[in-house]
Design a protein around this motif. Structure first.
Motif, PDB file in Angstrom:
ATOM      1  N   GLN A   1     -19.752 -11.990 -52.398  1.00  0.00           N
ATOM      2  CA  GLN A   1     -19.736 -12.030 -50.943  1.00  0.00           C
ATOM      3  C   GLN A   1     -20.013 -10.633 -50.387  1.00  0.00           C
ATOM      4  O   GLN A   1     -19.459  -9.652 -50.873  1.00  0.00           O
ATOM      5  N   VAL A   2     -20.879 -10.563 -49.414  1.00  0.00           N
ATOM      6  CA  VAL A   2     -21.224  -9.299 -48.775  1.00  0.00           C
ATOM      7  C   VAL A   2     -20.843  -9.387 -47.311  1.00  0.00           C
ATOM      8  O   VAL A   2     -21.135 -10.372 -46.635  1.00  0.00           O
ATOM      9  N   GLN A   3     -20.173  -8.383 -46.812  1.00  0.00           N
ATOM     10  CA  GLN A   3     -19.860  -8.300 -45.385  1.00  0.00           C
ATOM     11  C   GLN A   3     -20.621  -7.133 -44.779  1.00  0.00           C
ATOM     12  O   GLN A   3     -20.688  -6.055 -45.367  1.00  0.00           O
ATOM     13  N   LEU A   4     -21.167  -7.365 -43.599  1.00  0.00           N
ATOM     14  CA  LEU A   4     -21.968  -6.362 -42.909  1.00  0.00           C
ATOM     15  C   LEU A   4     -21.355  -6.073 -41.542  1.00  0.00           C
ATOM     16  O   LEU A   4     -20.960  -7.002 -40.832  1.00  0.00           O
ATOM     17  N   GLU A   5     -21.310  -4.808 -41.175  1.00  0.00           N
ATOM     18  CA  GLU A   5     -20.751  -4.427 -39.883  1.00  0.00           C
ATOM     19  C   GLU A   5     -21.638  -3.378 -39.238  1.00  0.00           C
ATOM     20  O   GLU A   5     -21.790  -2.269 -39.771  1.00  0.00           O
ATOM     21  N   GLU A   6     -22.193  -3.738 -38.081  1.00  0.00           N
ATOM     22  CA  GLU A   6     -23.068  -2.835 -37.354  1.00  0.00           C
ATOM     23  C   GLU A   6     -22.267  -1.947 -36.406  1.00  0.00           C
ATOM     24  O   GLU A   6     -21.194  -2.332 -35.938  1.00  0.00           O
ATOM     25  N   SER A   7     -22.833  -0.792 -36.102  1.00  0.00           N
ATOM     26  CA  SER A   7     -22.247   0.115 -35.113  1.00  0.00           C
ATOM     27  C   SER A   7     -23.369   0.973 -34.524  1.00  0.00           C
ATOM     28  O   SER A   7     -24.477   1.008 -35.053  1.00  0.00           O
ATOM     29  N   GLY A   8     -23.054   1.636 -33.419  1.00  0.00           N
ATOM     30  CA  GLY A   8     -23.993   2.589 -32.846  1.00  0.00           C
ATOM     31  C   GLY A   8     -24.741   2.122 -31.624  1.00  0.00           C
ATOM     32  O   GLY A   8     -25.509   2.875 -31.038  1.00  0.00           O
ATOM     33  N   GLY A   9     -24.532   0.879 -31.211  1.00  0.00           N
ATOM     34  CA  GLY A   9     -25.213   0.401 -30.024  1.00  0.00           C
ATOM     35  C   GLY A   9     -24.662   1.057 -28.765  1.00  0.00           C
ATOM     36  O   GLY A   9     -23.649   1.759 -28.797  1.00  0.00           O
ATOM     37  N   GLY A  10     -25.334   0.823 -27.645  1.00  0.00           N
ATOM     38  CA  GLY A  10     -24.866   1.379 -26.389  1.00  0.00           C
ATOM     39  C   GLY A  10     -25.929   1.301 -25.318  1.00  0.00           C
ATOM     40  O   GLY A  10     -26.931   0.589 -25.454  1.00  0.00           O
ATOM     41  N   LEU A  11     -25.698   2.045 -24.249  1.00  0.00           N
ATOM     42  CA  LEU A  11     -26.606   2.100 -23.102  1.00  0.00           C
ATOM     43  C   LEU A  11     -27.354   3.430 -23.131  1.00  0.00           C
ATOM     44  O   LEU A  11     -26.741   4.495 -23.276  1.00  0.00           O
ATOM     45  N   VAL A  12     -28.662   3.361 -22.987  1.00  0.00           N
ATOM     46  CA  VAL A  12     -29.487   4.565 -23.011  1.00  0.00           C
ATOM     47  C   VAL A  12     -30.628   4.395 -22.026  1.00  0.00           C
ATOM     48  O   VAL A  12     -31.066   3.263 -21.760  1.00  0.00           O
ATOM     49  N   GLN A  13     -31.099   5.498 -21.484  1.00  0.00           N
ATOM     50  CA  GLN A  13     -32.236   5.445 -20.570  1.00  0.00           C
ATOM     51  C   GLN A  13     -33.546   5.315 -21.355  1.00  0.00           C
ATOM     52  O   GLN A  13     -33.646   5.732 -22.521  1.00  0.00           O
ATOM     53  N   ALA A  14     -34.519   4.763 -20.692  1.00  0.00           N
ATOM     54  CA  ALA A  14     -35.844   4.648 -21.313  1.00  0.00           C
ATOM     55  C   ALA A  14     -36.330   6.031 -21.758  1.00  0.00           C
ATOM     56  O   ALA A  14     -36.151   7.023 -21.049  1.00  0.00           O
ATOM     57  N   GLY A  15     -36.906   6.072 -22.946  1.00  0.00           N
ATOM     58  CA  GLY A  15     -37.349   7.331 -23.526  1.00  0.00           C
ATOM     59  C   GLY A  15     -36.320   7.991 -24.408  1.00  0.00           C
ATOM     60  O   GLY A  15     -36.634   8.951 -25.131  1.00  0.00           O
ATOM     61  N   GLY A  16     -35.099   7.491 -24.358  1.00  0.00           N
ATOM     62  CA  GLY A  16     -34.026   8.071 -25.150  1.00  0.00           C
ATOM     63  C   GLY A  16     -33.987   7.534 -26.562  1.00  0.00           C
ATOM     64  O   GLY A  16     -34.873   6.782 -26.994  1.00  0.00           O
ATOM     65  N   LEU A  18     -31.320   6.173 -29.972  1.00  0.00           N
ATOM     66  CA  LEU A  18     -30.051   5.672 -30.512  1.00  0.00           C
ATOM     67  C   LEU A  18     -30.204   5.532 -32.014  1.00  0.00           C
ATOM     68  O   LEU A  18     -31.315   5.290 -32.514  1.00  0.00           O
ATOM     69  N   ARG A  19     -29.078   5.624 -32.687  1.00  0.00           N
ATOM     70  CA  ARG A  19     -29.071   5.409 -34.134  1.00  0.00           C
ATOM     71  C   ARG A  19     -28.053   4.329 -34.459  1.00  0.00           C
ATOM     72  O   ARG A  19     -26.859   4.481 -34.194  1.00  0.00           O
ATOM     73  N   LEU A  20     -28.528   3.244 -35.018  1.00  0.00           N
ATOM     74  CA  LEU A  20     -27.658   2.154 -35.448  1.00  0.00           C
ATOM     75  C   LEU A  20     -27.328   2.313 -36.926  1.00  0.00           C
ATOM     76  O   LEU A  20     -28.165   2.775 -37.709  1.00  0.00           O
ATOM     77  N   SER A  21     -26.133   1.896 -37.276  1.00  0.00           N
ATOM     78  CA  SER A  21     -25.721   1.908 -38.673  1.00  0.00           C
ATOM     79  C   SER A  21     -25.153   0.556 -39.055  1.00  0.00           C
ATOM     80  O   SER A  21     -24.603  -0.164 -38.215  1.00  0.00           O
ATOM     81  N   CYS A  22     -25.294   0.231 -40.314  1.00  0.00           N
ATOM     82  CA  CYS A  22     -24.744  -1.018 -40.848  1.00  0.00           C
ATOM     83  C   CYS A  22     -24.044  -0.679 -42.158  1.00  0.00           C
ATOM     84  O   CYS A  22     -24.681  -0.170 -43.082  1.00  0.00           O
ATOM     85  N   ASN A  77     -23.481   2.711 -49.236  1.00  0.00           N
ATOM     86  CA  ASN A  77     -23.623   1.309 -48.825  1.00  0.00           C
ATOM     87  C   ASN A  77     -23.923   1.175 -47.339  1.00  0.00           C
ATOM     88  O   ASN A  77     -23.323   0.353 -46.633  1.00  0.00           O
ATOM     89  N   THR A  78     -24.835   1.983 -46.859  1.00  0.00           N
ATOM     90  CA  THR A  78     -25.186   1.924 -45.452  1.00  0.00           C
ATOM     91  C   THR A  78     -26.700   1.855 -45.259  1.00  0.00           C
ATOM     92  O   THR A  78     -27.473   2.365 -46.083  1.00  0.00           O
ATOM     93  N   VAL A  79     -27.087   1.226 -44.178  1.00  0.00           N
ATOM     94  CA  VAL A  79     -28.475   1.219 -43.741  1.00  0.00           C
ATOM     95  C   VAL A  79     -28.486   1.607 -42.266  1.00  0.00           C
ATOM     96  O   VAL A  79     -27.580   1.230 -41.516  1.00  0.00           O
ATOM     97  N   SER A  80     -29.461   2.389 -41.886  1.00  0.00           N
ATOM     98  CA  SER A  80     -29.526   2.906 -40.527  1.00  0.00           C
ATOM     99  C   SER A  80     -30.865   2.570 -39.878  1.00  0.00           C
ATOM    100  O   SER A  80     -31.859   2.320 -40.570  1.00  0.00           O
ATOM    101  N   LEU A  81     -30.852   2.575 -38.564  1.00  0.00           N
ATOM    102  CA  LEU A  81     -32.069   2.386 -37.790  1.00  0.00           C
ATOM    103  C   LEU A  81     -32.104   3.457 -36.713  1.00  0.00           C
ATOM    104  O   LEU A  81     -31.312   3.401 -35.764  1.00  0.00           O
ATOM    105  N   GLN A  82     -32.976   4.418 -36.879  1.00  0.00           N
ATOM    106  CA  GLN A  82     -33.176   5.451 -35.871  1.00  0.00           C
ATOM    107  C   GLN A  82     -34.207   4.946 -34.868  1.00  0.00           C
ATOM    108  O   GLN A  82     -35.338   4.635 -35.251  1.00  0.00           O
TER     109      GLN A  82
END
Length: 124
Positions: A1-16, A18-22, A77-82
């Motif tokens: 069994q694998v559990q995944l938990e995302e973090s890093g979301g939020g509010l940003v202005q256009a052109g800005g 964010l970095r998401l992590s899992c 054990n992490t994956v990120s999205l810049q």
């Protein structure tokens, strides 16, 4: 069994940026293709990016290519999205998924596990 938990979301202005992590549980993280999908209100979930188990090969949707970068750290054990140069149309809930399938089919199928998602909102 694998559990995944995302973090890093939020509010940003256009052109800005964010970095998401899992963060993933389990001892065989490097055996899994990892990917990010997103779902905007009233739309179907769509593929964003995927990365092979060894981190060497990546795939991106045309809509994010050149702006987003997926990476992974198998020791942690992490994956990120810049996400750079964000646009209002990037607004969505972003989900982390994992599966043991060829990277070639990652945009469409093969996922065994999903996280709960993290909201990204880009204001104009």
């Amino acid at each position: 069994q694998v559990q995944l938990e995302e973090s890093g979301g939020g509010l940003v202005q256009a052109g800005g940026s964010l970095r998401l992590s899992c963060a993933a549980s389990g001892r065989t993280f490097s055996n899994y293709v990892m990917a990010w999908f997103r779902q905007a209100p009233g739309k179907e979930r769509e593929f964003v990016a995927a990365i092979s188990g060894n981190g060497i090969t990546t795939r991106y949707s045309d809509s994010v290519k050149g702006r987003f970068t997926i990476s992974r750290d198998n020791a942690k054990n992490t994956v990120s999205l810049q996400m750079n140069s964000l646009k209002p149309e990037d607004t969505a809930v972003y989900y982390c998924g994992s599966g043991q399938m060829p990277l070639a089919v990652a945009p469409t199928s093969g996922y065994n596990y999903w996280g709960q998602g993290t909201q990204v909102t880009v204001s104009s």
